[in-house]
Design a protein around this motif. Structure first.
Motif, mmCIF file in Angstrom:
data_model
loop_
_atom_site.group_PDB
_atom_site.id
_atom_site.type_symbol
_atom_site.label_atom_id
_atom_site.label_comp_id
_atom_site.label_asym_id
_atom_site.label_seq_id
_atom_site.Cartn_x
_atom_site.Cartn_y
_atom_site.Cartn_z
ATOM 1 N N ASN A 231 1.147 4.406 13.942
ATOM 2 C CA ASN A 231 1.931 3.263 14.420
ATOM 3 C C ASN A 231 3.366 3.630 14.828
ATOM 4 N N GLY A 232 3.517 4.759 15.484
ATOM 5 C CA GLY A 232 4.834 5.157 15.958
ATOM 6 C C GLY A 232 5.634 5.986 14.978
ATOM 7 N N LEU A 233 5.132 6.131 13.751
ATOM 8 C CA LEU A 233 5.790 6.963 12.747
ATOM 9 C C LEU A 233 5.091 8.312 12.653
ATOM 10 N N LEU A 234 5.884 9.361 12.526
ATOM 11 C CA LEU A 234 5.361 10.699 12.305
ATOM 12 C C LEU A 234 5.811 11.182 10.935
ATOM 13 N N CYS A 235 4.923 11.853 10.232
ATOM 14 C CA CYS A 235 5.318 12.606 9.043
ATOM 15 C C CYS A 235 5.351 14.069 9.450
ATOM 16 N N VAL A 236 6.509 14.694 9.312
ATOM 17 C CA VAL A 236 6.677 16.073 9.770
ATOM 18 C C VAL A 236 7.205 16.926 8.630
ATOM 19 N N CYS A 237 7.060 18.229 8.799
ATOM 20 C CA CYS A 237 7.556 19.207 7.835
ATOM 21 C C CYS A 237 8.470 20.184 8.567
ATOM 22 N N LEU A 238 9.599 20.518 7.950
ATOM 23 C CA LEU A 238 10.500 21.537 8.490
ATOM 24 C C LEU A 238 10.099 22.881 7.906
ATOM 25 N N ASN B 170 1.433 -4.195 3.279
ATOM 26 C CA ASN B 170 2.005 -3.728 4.555
ATOM 27 C C ASN B 170 3.157 -2.747 4.362
ATOM 28 N N ASP B 171 3.092 -2.002 3.274
ATOM 29 C CA ASP B 171 4.071 -0.950 3.022
ATOM 30 C C ASP B 171 3.539 0.367 3.596
ATOM 31 N N TYR B 172 4.336 1.024 4.411
ATOM 32 C CA TYR B 172 3.954 2.338 4.924
ATOM 33 C C TYR B 172 4.152 3.367 3.823
ATOM 34 N N ARG B 173 3.136 4.200 3.624
ATOM 35 C CA ARG B 173 3.184 5.195 2.557
ATOM 36 C C ARG B 173 2.710 6.559 3.051
ATOM 37 N N VAL B 174 3.118 7.583 2.332
ATOM 38 C CA VAL B 174 2.686 8.958 2.596
ATOM 39 C C VAL B 174 1.943 9.460 1.368
ATOM 40 N N TRP C 217 8.728 8.284 -5.003
ATOM 41 C CA TRP C 217 7.411 8.875 -5.168
ATOM 42 C C TRP C 217 6.800 8.411 -6.484
ATOM 43 N N LYS C 218 5.478 8.369 -6.541
ATOM 44 C CA LYS C 218 4.803 8.147 -7.812
ATOM 45 C C LYS C 218 3.530 8.972 -7.860
ATOM 46 N N ARG C 219 3.157 9.355 -9.070
ATOM 47 C CA ARG C 219 1.980 10.205 -9.261
ATOM 48 C C ARG C 219 0.711 9.358 -9.294
ATOM 49 N N ILE C 220 -0.366 9.888 -8.703
ATOM 50 C CA ILE C 220 -1.658 9.201 -8.654
ATOM 51 C C ILE C 220 -2.726 10.145 -9.192
ATOM 52 N N PRO C 221 -3.565 9.681 -10.122
ATOM 53 C CA PRO C 221 -4.604 10.566 -10.676
ATOM 54 C C PRO C 221 -5.653 10.927 -9.633
ATOM 55 N N PHE C 222 -6.134 12.175 -9.726
ATOM 56 C CA PHE C 222 -7.154 12.665 -8.802
ATOM 57 C C PHE C 222 -8.505 12.654 -9.508
ATOM 58 N N LEU C 223 -9.539 13.057 -8.775
ATOM 59 C CA LEU C 223 -10.882 13.147 -9.338
ATOM 60 C C LEU C 223 -10.923 14.166 -10.482
ATOM 61 N N MET D 133 0.701 12.742 -4.995
ATOM 62 C CA MET D 133 1.893 11.898 -5.034
ATOM 63 C C MET D 133 1.861 10.961 -3.832
ATOM 64 N N ALA D 134 2.382 9.756 -4.015
ATOM 65 C CA ALA D 134 2.466 8.783 -2.921
ATOM 66 C C ALA D 134 3.912 8.328 -2.776
ATOM 67 N N TYR D 135 4.403 8.368 -1.546
ATOM 68 C CA TYR D 135 5.772 7.929 -1.251
ATOM 69 C C TYR D 135 5.729 6.545 -0.621
ATOM 70 N N SER D 136 6.587 5.656 -1.080
ATOM 71 C CA SER D 136 6.674 4.303 -0.556
ATOM 72 C C SER D 136 7.897 4.158 0.335
ATOM 73 N N ARG D 137 7.686 3.694 1.567
ATOM 74 C CA ARG D 137 8.825 3.445 2.451
ATOM 75 C C ARG D 137 9.667 2.290 1.924
#
Length: 368
Positions: free
Chosen positions: A116-123, A166-170, A192-198, A183-187
């Motif tokens: 939606n017009g947003l990019l997540c990029v890495c330097l 409707n919060d954009y997250r990474v 950031w917050k931690r999320i358990p994996f499988l 980890m999930a980042y909230s715009r």
């Protein structure tokens, strides 16, 4: 007096009276359908327009209109420049130059995800992650002092998504030596917050490779596969509302047959292009619906699609085409009607190195 097509025109000379467009009609029906650049200029009309156009409701409404039809464009980042070009063959050579908001060479910017017009990029020189809207020059560094938001190329996986509020997250999946940390980042909160994996642990090993995330309906999907012949392959689904992970079986193409899958969102339904075979490879298109895979199309003229580690695929519904964006700058066009795959933009090491599908919106990178 009004100037119309080079002629002087007086309203009193016409029998047709123009309707009086109220502000509600302008804001709800006209401005949301205009290109993002026009909307940006409309902010300067008056304070009332600025306030309305900057509202969350208007931004969402405009974004929905811009993401429809054939408004998708191609964003390319090269050695020394960044530019946007059209997905129309006749206009592909017309480029709009973009100024980078970060103090690095364009070749040091790695595109991780687009939505939606947003990019997540890495330097690449610092491994920092950023959210960036190139059109409105909005950018925020989402890395912090706790080592969150630092991307390890060819090891980590990232996906942009929107939750039920409707919060954009990474979503950032980091693979350690013996662990998978998520980890999930909230715009909205800028945290950031931690999320358990499988519970299964084998996905962290170096033998498994993760694709970037594909957002579709209420899920963010990744292909996870072993990087050798006839290795295991599975699709991992992250439910963006319950924030839980699950496994989805890969389409069955035959016992021991080498295959790989490229996920794509088509009309808000999850699809996958499956390349399978060894010497004589073939490509099929499968759709996931009601927890089952069904084959919907065969591509006899296409023998192979690059591995999802090095490319992403975007569907343009108005043209019934898909665009394959590679990490080395090449862009391929898959025509779903002709069932062909042709080179759309050739690789040019002096110019485009990274490419992504991009739609021009006024969605800000940060709400702070």
């Amino acid at each position: 007096m009004k100037k119309l097509k080079g002629c002087l025109y007086s309203a009193s000379e016409s029998n047709t009276k123009l309707p009086d467009l109220g502000p509600d009609l302008i804001m709800s029906e006209i401005l949301p359908r205009l290109p993002a650049k026009c909307v940006g200029r409309a902010k300067k009309v008056c304070k009332e327009w600025l306030s309305c156009i900057s509202s969350k409701e208007f931004v969402m409404m405009h974004c929905r209109h811009m993401c429809k039809g054939s408004r998708q464009k191609i964003l390319s980042i090269g050695q020394e420049s960044c530019f946007i070009s059209s997905t129309t063959v006749d206009l592909v050579d017309e480029k709009t130059m973009i100024t980078l908001p970060f103090h690095v060479r364009p070749s040091d910017v790695w595109i991780l995800s687009s939505l939606n017009g947003l990019l997540c990029v890495c330097l690449r020189n610092t491994f920092e992650m950023l959210i960036w809207n190139p059109l409105i020059r909005s950018c925020i560094n989402i890395s912090d002092s706790k080592s969150y938001g630092f991307f390890k190329i060819y090891s980590d996986a990232v996906g942009l998504y929107i939750d039920s509020s409707n919060d954009y997250r990474v979503l950032h999946i980091k693979r350690g030596r013996f662990t998978v940390d998520v980890m999930a980042y909230s715009r909205r909160t800028s945290h950031w917050k931690r999320i358990p994996f499988l519970q299964k642990r084998h996905y962290h090993t170096n033998g498994y490779v993760w694709s970037g995330g594909t957002f579709c309906e209420d899920g963010l999907y990744f292909t996870v596969f072993q990087f050798w012949l006839a290795g295991d392959i599975v699709i991992i689904r992250f439910d963006v509302n319950t924030e839980t992970f699950s496994e989805i079986g890969f389409p069955y193409v035959g016992n021991g047959e080498t295959c790989q899958g490229n996920l794509v969102n088509m009309n808000n339904k999850l699809h996958v292009f499956v390349s399978h075979g060894f010497i004589d490879m073939a490509v099929d298109l499968w759709r996931y619906e009601d927890e089952h895979w069904s084959k919907v199309m065969l591509f006899p003229k296409i023998s192979y699609i690059p591995t999802p580690v090095w490319c992403s695929i975007t569907h343009v519904s108005s043209e019934e085409k898909c665009f394959v964006m590679t990490d080395w700058g090449e862009v391929y066009e898959i025509d779903l009607n002709k069932k062909t795959c042709d080179l759309f933009i050739p690789s040019d090491w002096n110019h485009a190195i990274r490419t992504a599908m991009y739609v021009e919106t006024i969605v800000p990178a940060s709400l702070q």
